[in-house]
Design a protein around this motif. Structure first.
Motif, PDB file in Angstrom:
ATOM      1  N   ALA A   1       0.847  -1.152  -0.120  1.00 20.86           N
ATOM      2  CA  ALA A   1       0.015  -0.118   0.026  1.00 20.86           C
ATOM      3  C   ALA A   1       0.927   1.283  -0.182  1.00 20.86           C
ATOM      4  N   GLY A   2       2.025   1.313   0.592  1.00 21.69           N
ATOM      5  CA  GLY A   2       2.838   2.182   0.719  1.00 21.69           C
ATOM      6  C   GLY A   2       3.552   2.547  -0.808  1.00 21.69           C
ATOM      7  N   GLY A   3       3.873   1.529  -1.451  1.00 24.99           N
ATOM      8  CA  GLY A   3       4.413   1.877  -2.858  1.00 24.99           C
ATOM      9  C   GLY A   3       3.134   2.733  -3.790  1.00 24.99           C
ATOM     10  N   SER A   4       1.924   1.923  -3.567  1.00 23.37           N
ATOM     11  CA  SER A   4       1.105   2.529  -4.466  1.00 23.37           C
ATOM     12  C   SER A   4       0.435   3.887  -4.085  1.00 23.37           C
ATOM     13  N   LEU A   5       0.721   4.226  -2.856  1.00 23.16           N
ATOM     14  CA  LEU A   5       0.359   5.714  -2.364  1.00 23.16           C
ATOM     15  C   LEU A   5       1.308   6.386  -3.060  1.00 23.16           C
ATOM     16  N   VAL A   6       2.628   6.125  -3.234  1.00 22.37           N
ATOM     17  CA  VAL A   6       3.810   6.955  -3.707  1.00 22.37           C
ATOM     18  C   VAL A   6       3.485   7.295  -5.387  1.00 22.37           C
ATOM     19  N   ALA A   7       3.007   5.996  -5.952  1.00 24.78           N
ATOM     20  CA  ALA A   7       2.813   6.034  -7.274  1.00 24.78           C
ATOM     21  C   ALA A   7       1.485   7.031  -7.586  1.00 24.78           C
ATOM     22  N   PHE A   8       0.420   6.786  -6.696  1.00 23.58           N
ATOM     23  CA  PHE A   8      -0.757   7.745  -6.888  1.00 23.58           C
ATOM     24  C   PHE A   8      -0.302   9.452  -6.678  1.00 23.58           C
ATOM     25  N   ALA A   9       0.512   9.501  -5.677  1.00 21.87           N
ATOM     26  CA  ALA A   9       0.865  10.927  -5.486  1.00 21.87           C
ATOM     27  C   ALA A   9       1.862  11.607  -6.752  1.00 21.87           C
ATOM     28  N   ALA A  10       2.595  10.651  -7.236  1.00 21.56           N
ATOM     29  CA  ALA A  10       3.662  10.951  -8.282  1.00 21.56           C
ATOM     30  C   ALA A  10       2.441  11.310  -9.739  1.00 21.56           C
ATOM     31  N   SER A  11       1.494  10.335  -9.929  1.00 22.17           N
ATOM     32  CA  SER A  11       0.702  10.701 -10.845  1.00 22.17           C
ATOM     33  C   SER A  11      -0.185  12.028 -10.663  1.00 22.17           C
TER      34      SER A  11
ATOM     35  N   VAL B   1       0.813  14.617  -9.220  1.00 20.63           N
ATOM     36  CA  VAL B   1       1.629  15.749  -9.651  1.00 20.63           C
ATOM     37  C   VAL B   1       1.939  15.958 -11.091  1.00 20.63           C
ATOM     38  N   VAL B   2       2.002  14.872 -11.749  1.00 20.60           N
ATOM     39  CA  VAL B   2       2.211  14.740 -13.382  1.00 20.60           C
ATOM     40  C   VAL B   2       0.899  15.262 -14.073  1.00 20.60           C
ATOM     41  N   LEU B   3      -0.231  14.921 -13.335  1.00 21.68           N
ATOM     42  CA  LEU B   3      -1.298  15.455 -14.009  1.00 21.68           C
ATOM     43  C   LEU B   3      -1.774  16.800 -13.714  1.00 21.68           C
ATOM     44  N   LEU B   4      -1.411  17.303 -12.654  1.00 20.31           N
ATOM     45  CA  LEU B   4      -1.418  18.723 -12.208  1.00 20.31           C
ATOM     46  C   LEU B   4      -0.434  19.569 -13.162  1.00 20.31           C
ATOM     47  N   LEU B   5       0.658  19.090 -13.522  1.00 20.02           N
ATOM     48  CA  LEU B   5       1.589  19.642 -14.358  1.00 20.02           C
ATOM     49  C   LEU B   5       1.050  19.917 -15.768  1.00 20.02           C
TER      50      LEU B   5
END
Length: 133
Positions: free
Chosen positions: A31-41, A43-47
């Motif tokens: 779940a920790g890895g998926s949370l990091v992936a979700f946060a990174a995606s 940020v990319v969508l915001l950019l």
């Protein structure tokens, strides 16, 4: 009648199991890895959203005879998405061809090394000694 007398926890007991007088590390979970992936995606969508909003001027787009007007940011984003799709399709087809060639080579080598003589091709009297016909 209560079995426990006094407080449930004494003052000299440390919480959590100890390994070599050091606290046990917290185990990693998926779940920790998926949370990091979700946060990174996110940020990319915001950019990408900021990119599209800043490049809002209209431009004319022609594609296989179709023409229209799109915002510059949307047109560039669509071009990037189509480029990624083309590369993905090419890499997938290349991998499929590579795996088919590998399996066909594996089949031909396994057939040649594991062949048995056909019983119909052998003479039935060859295993009988000469003097016992």
């Amino acid at each position: 009648m209560s079995r426990f007398t006094g407080s449930a926890r004494s003052t000299n007991v440390q919480p959590g199991p100890q390994i070599n007088d050091r606290p046990r590390p917290v185990p990693r979970v998926r779940a920790g890895g998926s949370l990091v992936a979700f946060a990174a995606s996110a940020v990319v969508l915001l950019l990408l959203l900021i990119f599209i909003l800043q490049n809002g001027q209209r431009t004319e787009v022609h594609f296989f005879g179709a023409q229209g007007q799109l915002q510059m940011g949307v047109a560039l984003l669509l071009a990037a998405v189509f480029g990624v799709l083309l590369v993905t399709v090419q890499a997938t087809v290349r991998r499929i061809i590579q795996l088919r060639l590998l399996t066909s080579r594996h089949r031909t080598t396994s057939y040649t090394t594991n062949t048995r003589p056909d019983p119909a091709d052998t003479d039935p009297g060859t295993d009988v000694p000469e003097g016992r016909n």
